[in-house]
Design an enzyme around this catalytic site. Structure first.
Site, short mmCIF file in Angstrom:
data_model
loop_
_atom_site.label_atom_id
_atom_site.label_comp_id
_atom_site.label_asym_id
_atom_site.label_seq_id
_atom_site.Cartn_x
_atom_site.Cartn_y
_atom_site.Cartn_z
N ARG A 91 26.46 37.21 25.33
CA ARG A 91 27.89 36.87 25.22
C ARG A 91 28.75 38.03 24.72
O ARG A 91 29.72 37.84 23.99
CB ARG A 91 28.10 35.65 24.29
N SER A 142 31.72 26.20 23.76
CA SER A 142 30.87 26.57 22.63
C SER A 142 31.65 27.41 21.63
O SER A 142 32.21 28.45 21.98
CB SER A 142 29.65 27.36 23.12
N GLU A 212 31.77 32.65 19.21
CA GLU A 212 31.72 33.00 20.62
C GLU A 212 33.14 33.09 21.17
O GLU A 212 33.42 33.92 22.02
CB GLU A 212 30.93 31.94 21.40
#
Length: 221
Positions: A91, A142, A212
């Site tokens: 990520r 998320s 994130e």
């Protein structure tokens, strides 16, 4: 203006697309042509540009597994960055880490030959899994990255935080790594939930939850 997409078929199929193309729509367009490789992206929100920037991923796939190169607008003009040059990790990328300043213009993605039925079935399976495990309604997806060898949602649930509310922001009762809005939610309330989750998980499990999502604007610590 329509966002441009071009498919190259043959033994090694590819798709070139502008950064503004909706990623889930692209995955479904690939399926309609019997082209595999982006099934994981069919339920991922956002654009191709955002996926390139953050190395988006789901269900075992991610952008680093599909990208051939991205066209970026840098301080030196238009440049092509290979997947290796993007410095992908979980990520993150050279863009997200701020190692270079650039705007994503387009991407060339690697696909595989398959059949419409096979790709569509796999997309449907992923879609059903997402519906069963993630909350409906307004959320940002998320919230935290999964720590090595664990899952942020599991840690938040184990910390007893599922269902916790601040204002109209709530840590989902279905999945601990999703923060949902129950209407007119303030950014400061979401930020307060983020801090609470990070503090509680750190105290209980000695694990630092890393965001994130990205916070935009000026924030007080």
């Amino acid at each position: 203006k329509a966002k441009e997409v071009f498919f190259e078929t043959g033994d090694s199929p590819t798709v070139w697309c502008e950064a503004g193309v909706i990623f889930s729509n692209l995955a479904n367009r690939c399926a309609s042509k019997g082209l595999a490789g982006l099934e994981w992206a069919a339920t991922v929100p956002g654009t191709v540009g955002g996926a390139v920037y953050g190395n988006a991923g789901a269900f075992g796939g991610d952008m680093s597994g599909n990208l051939i190169h991205a066209e970026l607008l840098t301080e030196n003009g238009r440049e092509k960055y290979s997947v290796e040059q993007m410095g992908y990790n979980y990520r993150t990328s050279v863009l997200k880490r701020g190692e270079i300043k650039a705007i994503v213009l387009s991407a060339l993605l690697r696909l595989k030959n398959s059949t419409k039925d096979e790709v569509s079935v796999k997309i449907e399976q992923f879609s059903e899994r997402r519906k069963a495990t993630q909350p409906p309604g307004a959320s940002m997806g998320s919230m935290f990255k999964n720590p090595a060898g664990d899952h942020a949602g599991r840690l938040i649930e184990a910390a007893g935080l599922k269902g916790t509310r601040i204002g109209t922001a709530e840590i989902s009762t279905l999945h601990g790594n999703f923060f949902v809005s129950h209407g007119e939610t303030k950014a400061e309330d979401v930020r307060a939930l983020i801090r609470l989750a990070q503090k509680t998980v750190a105290e209980k499990f000695n694990v630092k939850l890393e965001l994130e999502v990205e916070l935009v604007g000026e924030w007080t610590e």
